[in-house]
Design an enzyme around this catalytic site. Structure first.
Site, PDB file in Angstrom:
ATOM      1  N   HIS A 174      52.590  58.601   0.490  1.00  0.00           N
ATOM      2  CA  HIS A 174      52.120  57.529  -0.384  1.00  0.00           C
ATOM      3  C   HIS A 174      53.105  57.218  -1.498  1.00  0.00           C
ATOM      4  CE1 HIS A 174      49.028  55.149  -2.543  1.00  0.00           C
ATOM      5  NE2 HIS A 174      49.548  55.678  -3.637  1.00  0.00           N
ATOM      6  N   CYS A 227      47.092  55.599   3.743  1.00  0.00           N
ATOM      7  CA  CYS A 227      47.396  57.025   3.871  1.00  0.00           C
ATOM      8  C   CYS A 227      46.784  57.579   5.162  1.00  0.00           C
ATOM      9  CB  CYS A 227      46.845  57.788   2.672  1.00  0.00           C
ATOM     10  SG  CYS A 227      47.845  57.618   1.170  1.00  0.00           S
ATOM     11  N   HIS A 260      54.978  49.972   2.530  1.00  0.00           N
ATOM     12  CA  HIS A 260      54.618  49.239   3.741  1.00  0.00           C
ATOM     13  C   HIS A 260      55.200  47.839   3.700  1.00  0.00           C
ATOM     14  CE1 HIS A 260      51.749  47.431   0.971  1.00  0.00           C
ATOM     15  NE2 HIS A 260      51.483  46.506   1.865  1.00  0.00           N
ATOM     16  N   ASN A 295      57.074  42.994   0.684  1.00  0.00           N
ATOM     17  CA  ASN A 295      56.906  42.640  -0.724  1.00  0.00           C
ATOM     18  C   ASN A 295      56.854  43.949  -1.492  1.00  0.00           C
ATOM     19  OD1 ASN A 295      56.593  39.927   0.019  1.00  0.00           O
ATOM     20  ND2 ASN A 295      54.391  40.191   0.292  1.00  0.00           N
TER      21      ASN A 295
END
Length: 348
Positions: free
Chosen positions: A130, A73, A182, A169
């Site tokens: 997030h 973050c 991410h 992933n």
């Protein structure tokens, strides 16, 4: 569209790159302290004829923190993370717990060939939000991400690495340890076996172009003028989806603006279909397959999504046959998978 880049050297020496459509502004705040770790290394597997990586420091990496402690973050009062800025569009930084490193020695291991794990591992943070995901990002941000993938592939190849693979992933079901949206980029000092085999196959024949032209139209989720998405007729996972530009380019760094825009829209569409298929976020592995060194003239880039759910309450496990022999068994034939994905609304 302009790609702006802001470079920052972290306190522990790692590089942080902030990419965006607007120039980044703002000063850096507090930084994380350096991490301890043993350099990674490789050992040769004589039966598989390929390298196996060993990186013990990765055991200490952050594991499913609360949102208030998320290291990806933006900087905020009372917390210190990897990105010491209050906002960003796409951030790229060297992994704190890398599986490969630019420097290191080959340890002497009795009875086995070993080598330094030469390479570079980067983390790519898709958004400051997030709670978002790649599927919820606007097409413009996915377009930016694809351009960032291309920029990093080009930069890492220029650093002398033999192969570069961006990937994501997604989902705790496959071992994700950070919920913030991410991905990662691995640059290898050698060409991994799977990438080498794909490159050799494409050097022998235009495999991807033939698939785009000859596959059953019912397998396609998007069949545009510049890019396509489809369930490949030889899918190894239920609901597997591939995306590719129609024009053969070796990587995202060679896409033109129109190709990248259509590919971005098709990628968002495919991910939303996967999330809505069972009414829950789909765990998956996404990889960007780009040409390794020496194969730019024949390689046709793809973005490949391998989902890990075969039904609402059933995960796809790689069990005895798959892991012991390498022969995959697929529960949902590509034709059925495509029909079910086509029936789902992929609109934003």
């Amino acid at each position: 569209m302009v790609l702006h880049l802001h470079r920052h050297r972290k306190a522990d020496g790692r590089e942080l790159l902030l990419y965006g459509r607007a120039a980044h502004e703002g000063a850096a705040g507090a930084e994380l302290p350096p991490a301890d770790g043993v350099p990674p290394h490789l050992r040769w597997h004589p039966l598989r004829q390929e390298w196996v990586g060993y990186a013990g420091a990765r055991q200490a990496r952050t594991f499913l923190p609360e949102e208030s402690d998320c290291p990806l973050c933006p900087a905020r009062d009372g917390a210190t993370g990897e990105i010491p800025f209050t906002d960003f569009e796409v951030a790229v930084f060297e992994n704190r717990f890398p599986a490969f490193a630019e420097a290191g020695d080959a340890p002497g291991i009795a009875g086995v060939r070993s080598a330094a794990a030469r390479g570079r591992c980067e983390v790519v943070v898709f958004s400051a939000d997030h709670r978002g995901s790649l599927a919820t990002l606007p097409d413009e941000r996915i377009d930016l991400l694809i351009e960032v993938w291309g920029a990093r592939i080009m930069a890492l190849r220029e650093m002398g690495f033999a192969a570069v693979m961006p990937f994501e992933n997604r989902g705790e079901e496959i071992g994700v340890t950070l919920h913030h949206p991410h991905g990662q980029i691995y640059a290898f000092g050698f060409v991994p076996g799977q990438i080498a085999r794909a490159a050799e196959a494409q050097a022998a024949a235009p495999v991807i172009a033939r698939m785009i032209e000859e596959a059953d139209p019912a397998l396609f989720l998007h069949r545009g003028a510049r890019a396509v998405s489809l369930v490949p007729p030889f899918a190894m996972y239920p609901f597997e989806v591939w995306l590719a530009p129609r024009r053969r380019v070796p990587g995202p760094q060679h896409l033109d603006v129109e190709e990248r825009g259509e590919l971005a829209a098709a990628l968002g569409d495919a991910l939303r279909r996967l999330d809505r298929l069972f009414g829950m976020p789909m765990p998956y592995i996404l990889t960007v397959q780009a040409a390794p060194a020496g194969h730019d003239a024949s390689f046709h880039m793809t973005i490949e999504i391998k989902p890990f759910r075969r039904d609402r309450a059933k995960l796809k496990y790689l069990a005895g046959v798959e892991q012991g022999s390498g022969v995959f068994l697929v529960d949902v034939p590509p034709e059925e998978a495509a029909a079910r994905l086509r029936a789902v609304d992929g609109a934003r």
